[in-house]
Design a protein around this motif. Sequence first.
Motif, PDB file in Angstrom:
ATOM      1  N   ALA A   1      22.116 -58.617 -83.069  1.00  0.00           N
ATOM      2  CA  ALA A   1      22.538 -59.883 -84.021  1.00  0.00           C
ATOM      3  C   ALA A   1      23.871 -59.547 -84.836  1.00  0.00           C
ATOM      4  O   ALA A   1      23.748 -58.136 -85.185  1.00  0.00           O
ATOM      5  CB  ALA A   1      21.144 -60.179 -84.593  1.00  0.00           C
TER       6      ALA A   1
ATOM      7  N   ASP B   1      22.156 -64.594 -82.407  1.00  0.00           N
ATOM      8  CA  ASP B   1      21.309 -63.659 -81.868  1.00  0.00           C
ATOM      9  C   ASP B   1      21.881 -63.056 -80.289  1.00  0.00           C
ATOM     10  O   ASP B   1      22.142 -64.241 -79.709  1.00  0.00           O
ATOM     11  CB  ASP B   1      19.839 -64.035 -81.834  1.00  0.00           C
ATOM     12  CG  ASP B   1      19.098 -63.989 -83.125  1.00  0.00           C
ATOM     13  OD1 ASP B   1      19.135 -62.984 -83.795  1.00  0.00           O
ATOM     14  OD2 ASP B   1      18.719 -65.281 -83.468  1.00  0.00           O
TER      15      ASP B   1
ATOM     16  N   ARG C   1      18.278 -64.044 -91.750  1.00  0.00           N
ATOM     17  CA  ARG C   1      17.385 -64.814 -91.051  1.00  0.00           C
ATOM     18  C   ARG C   1      16.648 -66.092 -91.747  1.00  0.00           C
ATOM     19  O   ARG C   1      16.554 -66.929 -91.410  1.00  0.00           O
ATOM     20  CB  ARG C   1      16.260 -63.857 -90.283  1.00  0.00           C
ATOM     21  CG  ARG C   1      16.721 -63.079 -89.318  1.00  0.00           C
ATOM     22  CD  ARG C   1      15.536 -62.810 -88.203  1.00  0.00           C
ATOM     23  NE  ARG C   1      16.057 -62.014 -87.056  1.00  0.00           N
ATOM     24  CZ  ARG C   1      16.815 -62.189 -85.952  1.00  0.00           C
ATOM     25  NH1 ARG C   1      17.238 -63.760 -85.846  1.00  0.00           N
ATOM     26  NH2 ARG C   1      17.544 -61.447 -85.193  1.00  0.00           N
TER      27      ARG C   1
END
Length: 152
Positions: A59, A73, A33
């Motif tokens: 994800a 996602d 992320r």
Amino acid sequence: MKHISLLLGSILVLGACASTDRLTDSQRMEMYRSSAGEPVRDFRFFGSLNGWTPLGERALVVWTRPNEAYLLDLAGPCQDLGFAPAISLTNFSGQVSARFDDVIVRGGGSDIGRIPCRIQEIRPVDVKAVKVAEQELREANVEERQRQPEQD
């Protein structure tokens, strides 16, 4: 009885040694992320994946080339994503698009009845940053273990 205790202790020690370089799921998720850019509408898909890594039920990261990856996602939980031997991506004319295309979990028996997993958001991943972050996290994990006193 003492021999059984020693054997079990040896197995536990070997198991701990085998997993010293592994990142936790939360570390891996945070690493990807933080290395992902702003969302994009779609990406070019060349028909096969160079690799993929599940990041929980919602994800995953897919590699389209050795140095090109995308964080996907999903709109909801994806059944068996963490255990799948293979996945595929739907696409239109070689483009995988957010909110239109799906991840399809493959293998492990019949694919009949599996619900495709809708891609909600696509973010390009800075692969070089991921490699640096992985190394730093592994080194931090090793240092942490070295500081912990041995227990008898």
